[in-house]
Design a protein around this motif. Structure first.
Motif, PDB file in Angstrom:
ATOM      1  N   LYS A  29       0.845  -1.197   0.000  1.00 37.11           N
ATOM      2  CA  LYS A  29       0.000   0.000   0.000  1.00 37.11           C
ATOM      3  C   LYS A  29       0.879   1.245   0.000  1.00 37.11           C
ATOM      4  O   LYS A  29       1.909   1.294   0.683  1.00 37.11           O
ATOM      5  CB  LYS A  29      -0.876  -0.028   1.260  1.00 37.11           C
ATOM      6  N   ALA A  30       0.477   2.258  -0.769  1.00 38.19           N
ATOM      7  CA  ALA A  30       1.180   3.547  -0.733  1.00 38.19           C
ATOM      8  C   ALA A  30       0.877   4.230   0.602  1.00 38.19           C
ATOM      9  O   ALA A  30      -0.215   4.071   1.157  1.00 38.19           O
ATOM     10  CB  ALA A  30       0.722   4.432  -1.886  1.00 38.19           C
ATOM     11  N   LEU A  31       1.827   4.973   1.099  1.00 42.35           N
ATOM     12  CA  LEU A  31       1.631   5.709   2.347  1.00 42.35           C
ATOM     13  C   LEU A  31       0.837   6.987   2.072  1.00 42.35           C
ATOM     14  O   LEU A  31       0.915   7.534   0.959  1.00 42.35           O
ATOM     15  CB  LEU A  31       2.984   6.059   2.969  1.00 42.35           C
ATOM     16  N   PRO A  32       0.100   7.482   3.039  1.00 43.71           N
ATOM     17  CA  PRO A  32      -0.649   8.730   2.832  1.00 43.71           C
ATOM     18  C   PRO A  32       0.289   9.867   2.409  1.00 43.71           C
ATOM     19  O   PRO A  32       1.352  10.057   3.005  1.00 43.71           O
ATOM     20  CB  PRO A  32      -1.266   9.017   4.209  1.00 43.71           C
ATOM     21  N   GLY A  33      -0.077  10.575   1.347  1.00 44.54           N
ATOM     22  CA  GLY A  33       0.720  11.701   0.865  1.00 44.54           C
ATOM     23  C   GLY A  33       1.905  11.317   0.005  1.00 44.54           C
ATOM     24  O   GLY A  33       2.623  12.190  -0.483  1.00 44.54           O
ATOM     25  N   GLU A  34       2.138  10.032  -0.189  1.00 42.47           N
ATOM     26  CA  GLU A  34       3.285   9.570  -0.969  1.00 42.47           C
ATOM     27  C   GLU A  34       2.981   9.732  -2.464  1.00 42.47           C
ATOM     28  O   GLU A  34       1.958   9.255  -2.946  1.00 42.47           O
ATOM     29  CB  GLU A  34       3.540   8.098  -0.623  1.00 42.47           C
ATOM     30  N   ASP A  35       3.892  10.399  -3.211  1.00 38.32           N
ATOM     31  CA  ASP A  35       3.686  10.509  -4.655  1.00 38.32           C
ATOM     32  C   ASP A  35       4.307   9.293  -5.347  1.00 38.32           C
ATOM     33  O   ASP A  35       4.911   8.439  -4.702  1.00 38.32           O
ATOM     34  CB  ASP A  35       4.225  11.835  -5.202  1.00 38.32           C
ATOM     35  N   GLU A  36       4.151   9.236  -6.668  1.00 41.15           N
ATOM     36  CA  GLU A  36       4.619   8.069  -7.413  1.00 41.15           C
ATOM     37  C   GLU A  36       6.112   7.823  -7.225  1.00 41.15           C
ATOM     38  O   GLU A  36       6.532   6.695  -6.962  1.00 41.15           O
ATOM     39  CB  GLU A  36       4.294   8.237  -8.894  1.00 41.15           C
ATOM     40  N   GLN A  37       6.928   8.859  -7.350  1.00 37.66           N
ATOM     41  CA  GLN A  37       8.372   8.674  -7.240  1.00 37.66           C
ATOM     42  C   GLN A  37       8.783   8.230  -5.831  1.00 37.66           C
ATOM     43  O   GLN A  37       9.633   7.360  -5.671  1.00 37.66           O
ATOM     44  CB  GLN A  37       9.128   9.953  -7.629  1.00 37.66           C
ATOM     45  N   GLN A  38       8.183   8.808  -4.822  1.00 41.16           N
ATOM     46  CA  GLN A  38       8.480   8.396  -3.441  1.00 41.16           C
ATOM     47  C   GLN A  38       8.094   6.936  -3.215  1.00 41.16           C
ATOM     48  O   GLN A  38       8.824   6.186  -2.562  1.00 41.16           O
ATOM     49  CB  GLN A  38       7.733   9.286  -2.447  1.00 41.16           C
ATOM     50  N   PHE A  39       6.953   6.542  -3.753  1.00 44.52           N
ATOM     51  CA  PHE A  39       6.481   5.159  -3.618  1.00 44.52           C
ATOM     52  C   PHE A  39       7.443   4.198  -4.314  1.00 44.52           C
ATOM     53  O   PHE A  39       7.856   3.190  -3.736  1.00 44.52           O
ATOM     54  CB  PHE A  39       5.069   5.057  -4.205  1.00 44.52           C
TER      55      PHE A  39
END
Length: 71
Positions: A29-39
């Motif tokens: 799962k992506a973290l809240p507020g995480e954008d594509e590059q951070q993910f």
């Protein structure tokens, strides 16, 4: 391959009473507020010693989760 699968699938083949690991698929799962590059960066850091593919699923234009398939 020793992999912890908190949520995902393990695919095995079997023959003559023996099972062999073929593929591991993990859902992250992506973290809240995480954008594509951070993910993507976080996933690469988590699985840097493995080979495989990742599919990112978007919801409302933001990454929702990824399906990581390990060879």
């Amino acid at each position: 391959m020793a992999v912890t699968v908190p949520y995902g699938r393990v695919t095995m083949s079997f023959a003559k009473g023996r099972a062999e690991l073929r593929q591991v698929t993990i859902t992250e799962k992506a973290l809240p507020g995480e954008d594509e590059q951070q993910f993507v960066d976080r996933l690469l850091k988590c699985y840097c010693d493995k080979n495989g593919t990742m599919q990112i699923v978007f919801k409302n234009g933001k990454p929702d989760y990824a399906i990581v398939t390990l060879e």
